[in-house]
Scaffold this active site. Structure first.
Site, PDB file in Angstrom:
ATOM      1  CD  GLN A 167      28.410  42.487  48.642  1.00 38.84           C
ATOM      2  OE1 GLN A 167      28.402  43.557  49.233  1.00 38.84           O
ATOM      3  NE2 GLN A 167      28.927  42.321  47.442  1.00 38.84           N
ATOM      4  NE  ARG A 202      38.047  38.275  41.387  1.00 35.43           N
ATOM      5  CZ  ARG A 202      37.023  37.629  40.842  1.00 35.43           C
ATOM      6  NH1 ARG A 202      37.151  36.348  40.522  1.00 35.43           N
ATOM      7  NH2 ARG A 202      35.874  38.224  40.626  1.00 35.43           N
ATOM      8  CD  GLU A 241      33.137  50.080  52.107  1.00 31.73           C
ATOM      9  OE1 GLU A 241      33.592  49.198  52.859  1.00 31.73           O
ATOM     10  OE2 GLU A 241      32.654  49.856  50.995  1.00 31.73           O
ATOM     11  CG  HIS A 260      32.002  35.982  44.548  1.00 30.95           C
ATOM     12  ND1 HIS A 260      32.195  35.693  43.218  1.00 30.95           N
ATOM     13  CD2 HIS A 260      32.428  37.262  44.724  1.00 30.95           C
ATOM     14  CE1 HIS A 260      32.736  36.749  42.619  1.00 30.95           C
ATOM     15  NE2 HIS A 260      32.893  37.706  43.510  1.00 30.95           N
ATOM     16  CG  ASP A 307      33.471  43.043  40.584  1.00 30.16           C
ATOM     17  OD1 ASP A 307      33.410  41.939  41.175  1.00 30.16           O
ATOM     18  OD2 ASP A 307      32.737  44.007  40.864  1.00 30.16           O
TER      19      ASP A 307
HETATM   20  P1  FAD Z   1      38.121  36.109  45.821  1.00 33.48           P
HETATM   21  O1  FAD Z   1      38.222  35.870  47.296  1.00 33.48           O
HETATM   22  O2  FAD Z   1      39.330  35.940  45.024  1.00 33.48           O
HETATM   23  O3  FAD Z   1      36.890  35.333  45.288  1.00 33.48           O
HETATM   24  C1  FAD Z   1      36.381  35.557  43.984  1.00 33.48           C
HETATM   25  C2  FAD Z   1      35.701  34.294  43.473  1.00 33.48           C
HETATM   26  O4  FAD Z   1      36.680  33.283  43.216  1.00 33.48           O
HETATM   27  C3  FAD Z   1      34.730  33.660  44.474  1.00 33.48           C
HETATM   28  O5  FAD Z   1      33.686  33.073  43.734  1.00 33.48           O
HETATM   29  C4  FAD Z   1      35.563  32.599  45.178  1.00 33.48           C
HETATM   30  O6  FAD Z   1      34.788  31.524  45.704  1.00 33.48           O
HETATM   31  C5  FAD Z   1      36.463  32.128  44.037  1.00 33.48           C
HETATM   32  N1  FAD Z   1      37.799  31.699  44.491  1.00 33.48           N
HETATM   33  C6  FAD Z   1      38.547  32.250  45.475  1.00 33.48           C
HETATM   34  N2  FAD Z   1      39.735  31.627  45.559  1.00 33.48           N
HETATM   35  C7  FAD Z   1      39.738  30.667  44.614  1.00 33.48           C
HETATM   36  C8  FAD Z   1      40.685  29.681  44.195  1.00 33.48           C
HETATM   37  N3  FAD Z   1      41.880  29.567  44.807  1.00 33.48           N
HETATM   38  N4  FAD Z   1      40.350  28.860  43.173  1.00 33.48           N
HETATM   39  C9  FAD Z   1      39.156  28.955  42.549  1.00 33.48           C
HETATM   40  N5  FAD Z   1      38.209  29.870  42.909  1.00 33.48           N
HETATM   41  C10 FAD Z   1      38.501  30.716  43.919  1.00 33.48           C
HETATM   42  N6  FAD Z   1      35.714  45.871  44.871  1.00 33.48           N
HETATM   43  C11 FAD Z   1      36.502  46.901  44.468  1.00 33.48           C
HETATM   44  O7  FAD Z   1      36.788  47.027  43.289  1.00 33.48           O
HETATM   45  N7  FAD Z   1      36.998  47.795  45.364  1.00 33.48           N
HETATM   46  C12 FAD Z   1      36.734  47.708  46.702  1.00 33.48           C
HETATM   47  O8  FAD Z   1      37.186  48.545  47.495  1.00 33.48           O
HETATM   48  C13 FAD Z   1      35.884  46.636  47.155  1.00 33.48           C
HETATM   49  N8  FAD Z   1      35.602  46.481  48.466  1.00 33.48           N
HETATM   50  C14 FAD Z   1      34.839  45.387  48.870  1.00 33.48           C
HETATM   51  C15 FAD Z   1      34.594  45.208  50.251  1.00 33.48           C
HETATM   52  C16 FAD Z   1      33.817  44.139  50.679  1.00 33.48           C
HETATM   53  C17 FAD Z   1      33.562  43.942  52.164  1.00 33.48           C
HETATM   54  C18 FAD Z   1      33.249  43.246  49.739  1.00 33.48           C
HETATM   55  C19 FAD Z   1      32.373  42.114  50.207  1.00 33.48           C
HETATM   56  C20 FAD Z   1      33.502  43.411  48.381  1.00 33.48           C
HETATM   57  C21 FAD Z   1      34.306  44.481  47.929  1.00 33.48           C
HETATM   58  N9  FAD Z   1      34.602  44.663  46.582  1.00 33.48           N
HETATM   59  C22 FAD Z   1      35.396  45.720  46.181  1.00 33.48           C
HETATM   60  C23 FAD Z   1      34.039  43.753  45.565  1.00 33.48           C
HETATM   61  C24 FAD Z   1      34.993  42.578  45.270  1.00 33.48           C
HETATM   62  O9  FAD Z   1      36.168  43.048  44.672  1.00 33.48           O
HETATM   63  C25 FAD Z   1      34.262  41.608  44.322  1.00 33.48           C
HETATM   64  O10 FAD Z   1      33.177  41.010  44.983  1.00 33.48           O
HETATM   65  C26 FAD Z   1      35.128  40.577  43.627  1.00 33.48           C
HETATM   66  O11 FAD Z   1      34.343  39.977  42.584  1.00 33.48           O
HETATM   67  C27 FAD Z   1      35.628  39.451  44.514  1.00 33.48           C
HETATM   68  O12 FAD Z   1      36.616  39.872  45.354  1.00 33.48           O
HETATM   69  P2  FAD Z   1      37.173  38.876  46.513  1.00 33.48           P
HETATM   70  O13 FAD Z   1      38.323  39.535  47.133  1.00 33.48           O
HETATM   71  O14 FAD Z   1      36.058  38.420  47.368  1.00 33.48           O
HETATM   72  O15 FAD Z   1      37.663  37.680  45.573  1.00 33.48           O
END
Ligand code: FAD
Length: 292
Positions: free
Chosen positions: A179, A107, A17, A152, A109
């Site tokens: 993660q 999504r 990465e 998360h 942060d």
């Molecule tokens: P989601 O999958 O939307 O989850 C977020 C939270 O909401 C979780 O607690 C989940 O359980 C909950 N949730 C999900 N769906 C629902 C629903 N329908 N109803 C209620 N609750 C729900 N960040 C960046 O800014 N740029 C990057 O390039 C980046 N790359 C990453 C790569 C990896 C491999 C990882 C693990 C993280 C990365 N992140 C990045 C960080 C990430 O954006 C954050 O961890 C963010 O807070 C959550 O993103 P997510 O896509 O997992 O969110």
């Protein structure tokens, strides 16, 4: 090349990465680091996307450059929560125009200024909103999503977190990247639970080599990861000696990866953080295992 077609159950591999330049950083220095990593010919390289603008403008340039110049497949990250539908659609069109086939749908942060706003007006609340949109409009893209072996930080409990992960997969995710974690047993336990929940797509474990003591606090804050005593002892002992800490951190990450391979994982994603020397060292430590 689509990542889902690259991951096999037979061949062990590494992916790396990189991240675009931070504001105030020279693009050239990042480009040089990224190209050195690309020369290692990993299975693929992912390029992160800065939530809330800033460095995100360079994500596609870098991903396209790696693919075209080095033939290494790339995975462009894309976040949605702080963006409008128009912005996200424009980015998706740019991804397609750049000839990229893989998107990490996230999504992002939630920016502090949005924390208290009325969520009903947001274009995207969760990663699943972006995944569904990608699947509907660009079904030929290979889509990855994120998961959290240690839950998360916003989740109430692991069961809920895995339920939402399953929804992301059912909405069209082809593979999942984890993660960072520092205790492989947490990953094995998590894999058991997600397989039990019916998630069958490939899971790519993410390993973060900690090469200086300052990284530790940041990594823990960012990921909430558990630090095993073995790892804490290493930081205690070598944290004030940069060269020794780097060597010990690379050895720890290498050891984690060997254990993952030994337990049936074939692709491991390394959070190489624009450090070609670290990526190179890990790969050379594994040369016979990888056949490279
Ligand atoms: P989601 O999958 O939307 O989850 C977020 C939270 O909401 C979780 O607690 C989940 O359980 C909950 N949730 C999900 N769906 C629902 C629903 N329908 N109803 C209620 N609750 C729900 N960040 C960046 O800014 N740029 C990057 O390039 C980046 N790359 C990453 C790569 C990896 C491999 C990882 C693990 C993280 C990365 N992140 C990045 C960080 C990430 O954006 C954050 O961890 C963010 O807070 C959550 O993103 P997510 O896509 O997992 O969110």
């Amino acid at each position: 090349m689509k990542i889902i077609d690259l991951i096999t159950k037979e061949t062990k591999s590494l992916s790396f990465e990189v991240f675009p330049p931070k504001p105030g950083t020279q693009f050239e220095s990042v480009r040089t680091a990224v190209e050195e990593i690309a020369r290692l010919k990993p299975l693929f390289m992912s390029v992160t996307y800065g939530a809330g603008g800033g460095t995100s403008n360079y994500t596609l340039d870098i991903a396209k450059g790696i693919k075209e110049k080095y033939g290494v497949p790339t995975l462009a990250h894309l976040t949605c929560v702080s963006s409008s539908k128009d912005t996200v659609r424009r980015k998706i069109a740019e991804i397609k125009a750049a000839g990229l086939q893989n998107v990490m749908a996230l999504r992002g942060d939630i920016p502090p200024e949005m924390e208290s706003s009325d969520r009903s007006g947001w274009d995207y609340k969760y990663a699943i909103d972006l995944i569904a949109e990608l699947k509907e409009n660009e079904p030929d893209l290979c889509i990855g999503c994120a998961c959290y072996p240690e839950v998360h930080p916003e989740s109430i409990n692991q069961r809920e977190d895995i339920r939402y992960l399953k929804e992301k997969v059912d909405a069209g995710c082809d593979f999942i990247t984890t993660q960072m974690f520092f205790d492989n047993n947490l990953l094995y336990n998590f894999l058991y639970k997600i397989r039990e929940s019916g998630i069958t797509v490939p899971v790519i474990p993410g390993i973060m080599p900690i090469t200086n003591a300052n990284q530790v606090d940041r990594a823990v804050k960012l990921s909430g990861s558990f630090m095993p005593q073995r790892f804490k002892s290493l930081v205690d002992k070598f944290g004030t000696d940069p060269a020794a800490m780097k060597q010990a951190g690379i050895a720890y990450a290498t050891d984690q990866i060997i254990d993952l391979y030994a337990n049936g994982i074939t692709n491991v994603h390394v959070y190489s953080m624009n450090k070609p020397d670290v990526a190179e060292k890990i790969q050379s430590n594994l040369s016979d295992i990888l056949g490279k």
